[in-house]
Design an enzyme around this catalytic site. Structure first.
Site, PDB file in Angstrom:
ATOM      1  N   LYS A 175      27.849  18.822 -26.300  1.00 22.99           N
ATOM      2  CA  LYS A 175      27.250  19.987 -25.655  1.00 22.99           C
ATOM      3  C   LYS A 175      27.041  19.741 -24.164  1.00 22.99           C
ATOM      4  CE  LYS A 175      23.555  22.283 -24.059  1.00 22.99           C
ATOM      5  NZ  LYS A 175      22.556  21.842 -23.051  1.00 22.99           N
ATOM      6  N   ASP A 200      24.652  25.368 -27.761  1.00 27.61           N
ATOM      7  CA  ASP A 200      23.269  24.921 -27.885  1.00 27.61           C
ATOM      8  C   ASP A 200      22.598  25.762 -28.957  1.00 27.61           C
ATOM      9  OD1 ASP A 200      22.344  27.441 -26.781  1.00 27.61           O
ATOM     10  OD2 ASP A 200      23.158  26.681 -24.923  1.00 27.61           O
TER      11      ASP A 200
END
Length: 210
Positions: free
Chosen positions: A120, A138
């Site tokens: 991420k 996320d």
DNA sequence: ATCCCGAGGG
DNA sequence: CCCTCTGGAT
């Protein structure tokens, strides 16, 4: 309900929110990388509250590489997970200083080898730092994508695969920011505002019970 | 699967 | 009080 065309959804989000800019505050690649690592499991405003003093005390990778970890811990404490984060950003600064000639790697594989940087964070750095198309998943992106009906999984890698196959590559970076904004303002985790949502007629979740 | 960890909102 | 916040490493 069939998932709607991504163009329609993104257009509606732009009409509602405008074209959002990153909520994380940074003024260099160095600041971006550090802020992204600090942003794990905390709000951007919590990060923005500590980065000014952190960057005043440690203005670049070289100075952070020589930092006393206890001092870094004190500065970043309010962001949570402060022991891990202090160790990670200090080791990361050393790694970039000593093994990368002081420059941030521009590919996902090398970024993910940096301490505290997973997929991420690597995607955020690629997108925001280098303008390389990537869709960082996320907690907001995961929730919004599932509710819209683009996927049905808690696995961020699978969510990313769905999003990057459904959404045109040129829209990955703005799409990421739009999903975040939508997740914060309307498609909230707790009390989603479905009645006033700009895409509730295109969403698989709207009107359903929690 | 579990741990790390603090702050703000409902 | 409980949930959530731009996760990552073991």
């Amino acid at each position: 309900m069939m998932p709607a065309q991504s163009e329609s959804i993104l257009e509606r989000m732009i009409a509602r929110y405008g074209m959002p800019s990153p909520a994380l505050e940074y003024h260099s690649l160095y600041q971006l990388v550090v802020a992204v690592v600090l942003s794990a499991q905390t709000t951007d405003s919590q990060v923005n509250a500590v980065t000014p003093s952190l960057f005043r005390r440690f203005p670049d990778f070289q100075s952070l590489a020589g930092a006393d970890i206890a001092e870094v811990e004190t500065i970043i404490k309010s962001t949570g997970f402060y022991r891990n984060k202090a160790k990670n950003i200090t080791l990361l600064a050393r790694d970039i200083t000593h093994n990368h000639g002081g420059t941030v790697p521009e590919n996902r594989e090398e970024l993910m080898r940096l301490p505290g940087v997973g997929r991420k964070s690597a995607n955020v750095i690629l997108a925001m730092g280098f303008n390389i198309p990537a869709f960082a998943v996320d907690t907001h992106v995961l929730r919004v994508a599932n509710r819209i009906g683009y996927c049905a999984t808690d696995d961020p890698l699978k969510v990313e695969a769905s999003l990057t196959s459904i959404i045109p590559e040129t829209m990955w970076i703005p799409g990421h920011l739009l999903f975040i904004t939508h997740g914060r303002r309307t498609c909230r985790a707790r009390n989603p505002l479905c009645p006033e949502c700009a895409i509730n007629d295109l969403c698989a979740f709207a009107g359903k019970t929690l």
